[in-house]
Design an enzyme around this catalytic site. Structure first.
Site, PDB file in Angstrom:
ATOM      1  N   HIS A 197       0.834  -1.220   0.000  1.00 33.45           N
ATOM      2  CA  HIS A 197       0.000   0.000   0.000  1.00 33.45           C
ATOM      3  C   HIS A 197       0.862   1.261   0.000  1.00 33.45           C
ATOM      4  CE1 HIS A 197      -3.277  -2.742   1.267  1.00 33.45           C
ATOM      5  NE2 HIS A 197      -2.345  -3.249   2.061  1.00 33.45           N
ATOM      6  N   SER A 204      14.696  22.179 -15.721  1.00 33.25           N
ATOM      7  CA  SER A 204      13.503  22.991 -15.949  1.00 33.25           C
ATOM      8  C   SER A 204      13.932  24.326 -16.535  1.00 33.25           C
ATOM      9  CB  SER A 204      12.777  23.207 -14.617  1.00 33.25           C
ATOM     10  OG  SER A 204      11.997  24.383 -14.664  1.00 33.25           O
ATOM     11  N   LYS A 226      15.755  22.240 -10.422  1.00 31.90           N
ATOM     12  CA  LYS A 226      15.135  20.981 -10.839  1.00 31.90           C
ATOM     13  C   LYS A 226      16.059  20.049 -11.629  1.00 31.90           C
ATOM     14  CE  LYS A 226      11.250  19.977 -10.419  1.00 31.90           C
ATOM     15  NZ  LYS A 226      10.014  20.478 -11.017  1.00 31.90           N
ATOM     16  N   GLU A 229       9.641   8.981 -16.801  1.00 35.36           N
ATOM     17  CA  GLU A 229       8.295   9.499 -17.061  1.00 35.36           C
ATOM     18  C   GLU A 229       7.872   9.208 -18.497  1.00 35.36           C
ATOM     19  OE1 GLU A 229       8.060  13.589 -15.762  1.00 35.36           O
ATOM     20  OE2 GLU A 229       8.940  13.074 -13.832  1.00 35.36           O
TER      21      GLU A 229
END
Ligand code: ARG
Length: 466
Positions: free
Chosen positions: A156, A277, A283, A290
């Site tokens: 979980h 970024s 970043k 992704e």
């Protein structure tokens, strides 16, 4: 001559119809397979006396020159031809004259395209299987180095029980191992040659289908000419195997994205496999993971595109089947790129072993072991579970882990606690005592790693020997 079938027509094809119908824009990548298949066909026609041996030799040499010229860039595959089959045949006739017109004896584009796609798919599926083996090797290298890199195991997405990085990666090893096995199955099932099936009902020429099947590396010829020209099962099977690979890569990506987050910090991705970024200077984003996760949907879409195309088709060939190519090529290209990029990313990733260890210590991952300790001291398991539950609640209040409480404090929960509790719930002990087959204890892990390694080596050898 851009079309192979002008004879029964009195009008030119409408421009828009031609553009809509043509497949050269995407089937040009089949040029090698088209030529390879034609060479086998011509050689067989010659040996069977259907054309003369000299004619066969002239056709084969013409085809080989076309192949050389396409590969060197001297001959461009241009859009004026309907498809790759027309391109190759027209070029052959340009080069060797009328003899070239005999190549298509006893053949239809229906068995020709079925063959080209099979040859192409077989080559790419084998490449992908090899790429999967490289991914498996990369995973195995991480496993070998990290049998004692302890970390929390999750259920979980909550810390559950302690495990090791080797054990966690071992789960992915198993997934990709099954995927490689699925590719083996698919390759085995698809390896029958449709050439010689004609348009749908074979031919009256005395073709030797065993000869061409053997020459093209198939296990034999297919046994029903209607099925041969209409079968796209192997593409659907491959795309479903690729979808499964993507699903596994996507799960792995999701975990690495989480592990790379500021909150987890379990891993750091190499600069070469991350992006920045345009506005936020701090970043460093896990874009490869992704994109792999994102492209999974695309491969599923490719699979469903062809499944849907095929579902209402009567026997035998229908032009709908031309719609097999773009999704199949896209799924193959996408999955292969994802596997290789993911492998590169994984081989350069840094694991923050200290952060993983601390996370396991801080997360009550030893609560089950603490309950087991009480059981060993004679407390019934259900009571032990309740005692440790109350203990954890108290620890949360105090911001402490179980082993940070004094023996006196522990004894207020149960008199069964003794000095040896500290050793019993130490992280090392909690992992190392899990020695059932498939469990993370490093003694067991090392046995499993040796077994996986031997399997991978033998698979590599078998493939190389073929
Ligand atoms: N471009 C066609 C395809 O990909 C080749 C087969 C053409 N056959 C035909 N009967 N029109 O399916």
């Amino acid at each position: 001559m851009a079309q192979l079938w002008g004879g029964r027509f009195t009008k030119q094809t409408d421009e828009a119809v031609k553009a809509f119908n043509d497949s050269i824009g995407f089937d040009k990548r089949l040029y090698r397979e088209d030529i390879e298949g034609s060479i086998a066909h011509a050689g067989m026609l010659g040996r069977q006396g259907i054309i003369s041996e000299e004619e066969a030799a002239a056709i084969i040499s013409g085809l080989n020159r076309i192949l050389e010229d396409v590969e060197s860039g001297a001959l461009m595959i241009t859009g004026e031809y309907e498809d790759i089959h027309s391109f190759v045949e027209a070029n052959l006739i340009d080069r060797i004259g009328d003899t070239g017109k005999k190549l298509h004896t006893g053949r239809s584009r229906n068995d020709q395209v079925a063959l080209d796609m099979k040859l192409y798919t077989r080559r790419r599926a084998r490449e992908i299987r090899t790429d999967l083996y490289s991914l498996l090797e990369t995973i195995l290298a991480v496993m070998e180095e990290n049998t004692d890199t302890y970390m929390p195991g999750f259920t979980h997405l909550q810390k559950a029980q302690p495990t090791s990085l080797a054990h966690h990666f071992g789960a992915y090893f198993e997934m990709f191992k099954r995927d490689a096995g699925r590719l083996d199955d698919c390759l085995r099932r698809m390896n029958y040659c449709p050439l010689g099936s004609g348009a749908l009902a074979g031919t009256t020429y005395p073709l030797d289908r065993y000869m061409t099947a053997k020459e093209l590396g198939f296990d034999g010829p297919t046994l029903n000419s209607m099925d041969s020209v209409s079968d796209r099962d192997y593409l659907i099977e491959l795309m479903s195997d690729l979808s499964m690979i993507m699903m596994h890569l996507s799960r792995f990506s999701e975990e690495l994205i989480t592990w790379n987050s500021n909150e987890y910090r379990f891993v750091e991705m190499d600069d070469a496999f991350s992006t920045g970024s345009s506005i936020m200077p701090q970043k460093k984003n896990p874009d490869i993971c992704e994109l792999v996760r994102g492209k999974t949907g695309r491969v599923y879409g490719d699979l469903f595109s062809l499944m849907t195309t095929m579902k209402g088709l009567p026997l035998a060939y229908n032009k709908d089947m031309q719609e097999d190519k773009e999704p199949a090529f896209d799924a193959i290209d996408t999955a292969q790129a994802c596997i290789t990029l993911f492998t590169g990313m994984l081989s350069t990733i840094t694991f923050r072993k200290d952060v993983m260890r601390l996370s396991a210590v801080r997360g009550f991952t030893n609560a089950t072991d603490a309950a087991d300790y009480l059981v060993m001291k004679g407390v019934p398991f259900r009571d032990a579970h309740g005692i440790i539950g109350r203990l954890v609640l108290a620890c949360i209040d105090e911001g402490k882990s179980i082993e940070e409480l004094s023996l006196d404090q522990l004894r207020t929960f149960s008199p069964a606690f003794d000095e040896d509790i500290y050793e019993a719930v130490s992280l090392r002990n909690c992992v190392e005592k899990r020695l059932t087959l498939g469990a993370p204890g490093s003694e067991m892990m090392k046995k499993v790693i040796a077994e996986e390694k031997a399997w991978l080596q033998s698979r590599r050898q078998q493939i190389a020997g073929k």
